[in-house]
Design an enzyme around this catalytic site. Structure first.
Site, short mmCIF file in Angstrom:
data_model
loop_
_atom_site.label_atom_id
_atom_site.label_comp_id
_atom_site.label_asym_id
_atom_site.label_seq_id
_atom_site.Cartn_x
_atom_site.Cartn_y
_atom_site.Cartn_z
N GLN A 13 -35.13 -94.78 -96.68
CA GLN A 13 -35.85 -95.49 -95.60
C GLN A 13 -36.30 -94.52 -94.51
O GLN A 13 -36.31 -94.85 -93.33
CB GLN A 13 -34.96 -96.59 -95.00
CG GLN A 13 -34.91 -97.87 -95.80
CD GLN A 13 -36.28 -98.55 -95.94
OE1 GLN A 13 -37.14 -98.45 -95.08
NE2 GLN A 13 -36.47 -99.26 -97.04
N SER A 14 -36.68 -93.31 -94.91
CA SER A 14 -37.06 -92.30 -93.93
C SER A 14 -38.32 -92.70 -93.15
O SER A 14 -39.38 -92.94 -93.75
CB SER A 14 -37.30 -90.97 -94.65
OG SER A 14 -38.01 -90.08 -93.83
N ASN A 15 -38.20 -92.74 -91.83
CA ASN A 15 -39.38 -92.99 -90.99
C ASN A 15 -40.32 -91.80 -91.04
O ASN A 15 -41.53 -91.94 -90.99
CB ASN A 15 -38.96 -93.20 -89.53
CG ASN A 15 -38.05 -94.40 -89.37
OD1 ASN A 15 -38.37 -95.49 -89.84
ND2 ASN A 15 -36.91 -94.19 -88.72
N CYS A 70 -40.85 -89.82 -93.60
CA CYS A 70 -41.63 -89.84 -94.84
C CYS A 70 -42.76 -90.88 -94.75
O CYS A 70 -43.88 -90.63 -95.18
CB CYS A 70 -40.73 -90.12 -96.04
SG CYS A 70 -39.65 -88.73 -96.41
#
Ligand SMILES: *Cc1c(COP(=O)(O)O)cnc(C)c1O
Length: 367
Positions: A116-118, A120
């Site tokens: 859930q990387s912001n 990325c």
């Protein structure tokens, strides 16, 4: 890592300076020449260009959190409002990194992060805006590494804008780290004749910091006239490692400063990175209901939880202080917590339509 700036001083940036900042930004998505503020002129390397990707400056407003110590004023800087698909602090780093990628003739971007990387998600959007392909290496559990990653939260945006997702398990990642997978993917793409540009995990290298978070805030506060103390909350590692990490970034900028002099870092990791305790989510829900501001579960939610706890436990430390809390974005990560949030949020019922109302004429009504 989440940051708030605490200051006993009343000093504020003059509005004329702010206007100057606003006017010097080019139109959305245009390539602009970068001129650092005068107090940052001795740092290096200074990027020469940036793409105007964020809607900046973001607003600051009074934040009336419940049960604050006497005379404690809290204000909030809404970095979550820097955009919609491109919201949050990551857009500031990407403005410089994307300009560098374009200048180097890249045709695609590689980066890596959690599922859930912001960072990325923001990278995928920025890349597409600038007509670059995007390859994301996302870290997930062993059980899910061979499955379709789905469309929850940040994944929805990433995949809708056409990012290529490659999943790596946490175990593999723990063994080989973040750099090696990016290098391997880079070599694979180069064999296919592509020109990839690698952005390190979280977008933090010395260049990324020029738009960045803790190190940038503390360095900016120290060098500018603000001189407010920066308090940071670490959410994925020991404070000691963050002092070292920040030191590395400062060294990369030839700042000649010691990280311990610039920031105070407190551990707010809780039960682990991107994992939420019920109390933390409860706190985020209460804040949203009381103030209308929705924090994120991974960074600002943990920071606010820890800050409010400290205000209750040590009120004298906060009384009379003026605090600026940085909301660094990440709202989409909340979708990942739906199951945990469900029992914490009520206020719903079936809309009751009396039979006598339903039977007035028996014909469907549009309005
Ligand atoms: C990445 C991120 C941070 C931390 O930013 P760094 O510059 O890596 O310290 C904080 N908040 C949110 C919402 C983020 O996505």
């Amino acid at each position: 890592m989440e940051v708030k700036i605490q200051s006993g001083r009343e000093e504020q940036t003059s509005s004329s300076k702010m206007n100057g900042l606003l006017e010097s930004r080019g139109t959305f998505l245009s390539l602009c020449q970068y001129t650092p503020p005068s107090w940052a002129a001795q740092l290096g390397p200074i990027p020469s260009h940036y793409y105007a990707l964020g809607h900046l400056p973001t607003p600051i407003h009074r934040w009336n959190l419940p049960d604050l110590p006497t005379n404690t004023e809290v204000w909030i800087k809404r970095e979550d409002l820097s955009g919609m698909q491109l919201s949050g602090n990551k857009v500031r780093k990407l403005e410089f990194l994307m300009a560098d990628a374009k200048a180097k003739g890249a045709d695609c971007i590689i980066t890596i992060g959690g599922i859930q990387s912001n960072h990325c998600r923001a990278t995928a959007v920025a890349a597409r805006y600038l007509n670059l392909d995007c390859y994301l290496i996302l870290r997930t559990t062993r059980a899910e590494v061979d499955e379709n990653p789905g469309l929850i939260g940040n994944l929805l945006v990433e995949r809708m804008v056409g990012a290529n997702i490659e999943l790596i398990s946490m175990e593999e990642h723990a063994q080989i780290g973040s750099v090696t997978p990016c290098t391997l993917l880079k070599e694979r793409l180069e064999k296919d004749g592509r020109k990839p540009y690698v952005i390190p995990v979280g977008g933090s290298n010395s260049l990324g910091t020029c738009g960045g978070t803790t190190a940038g805030l503390s360095l900016g506060s120290h060098l500018s006239s603000l001189k407010a103390k920066v308090h940071a909350f670490s959410v994925c590692d020991d404070p000691d490692n963050f002092y070292d990490y920040t030191q590395g970034l400062l060294n990369g900028l030839h700042a000649g400063l010691n990280s311990h002099d610039l920031i105070s870092i407190v551990n707010a990791e809780g039960i682990g990175y991107a994992m939420s305790k019920v109390e933390e989510l409860k706190c985020v829900c209460q804040i949203a209901e009381a103030t209308g501001v929705v924090l994120d579960p991974v960074y600002s939610g943990k920071a606010a939880f820890q800050m409010l706890r400290d205000m209750v436990e040590n009120p004298s430390k906060w009384e009379g202080r003026k605090v600026l809390f940085i909301h660094s974005g990440g709202l989409l990560g909340m979708y990942d917590k739906m199951q945990q949030l469900q029992p914490l949020i009520g206020k719903w019922q079936r809309f009751k339509v009396d039979d006598s109302v339903l039977q007035v004429d028996g014909v469907g009504k549009m309005f």
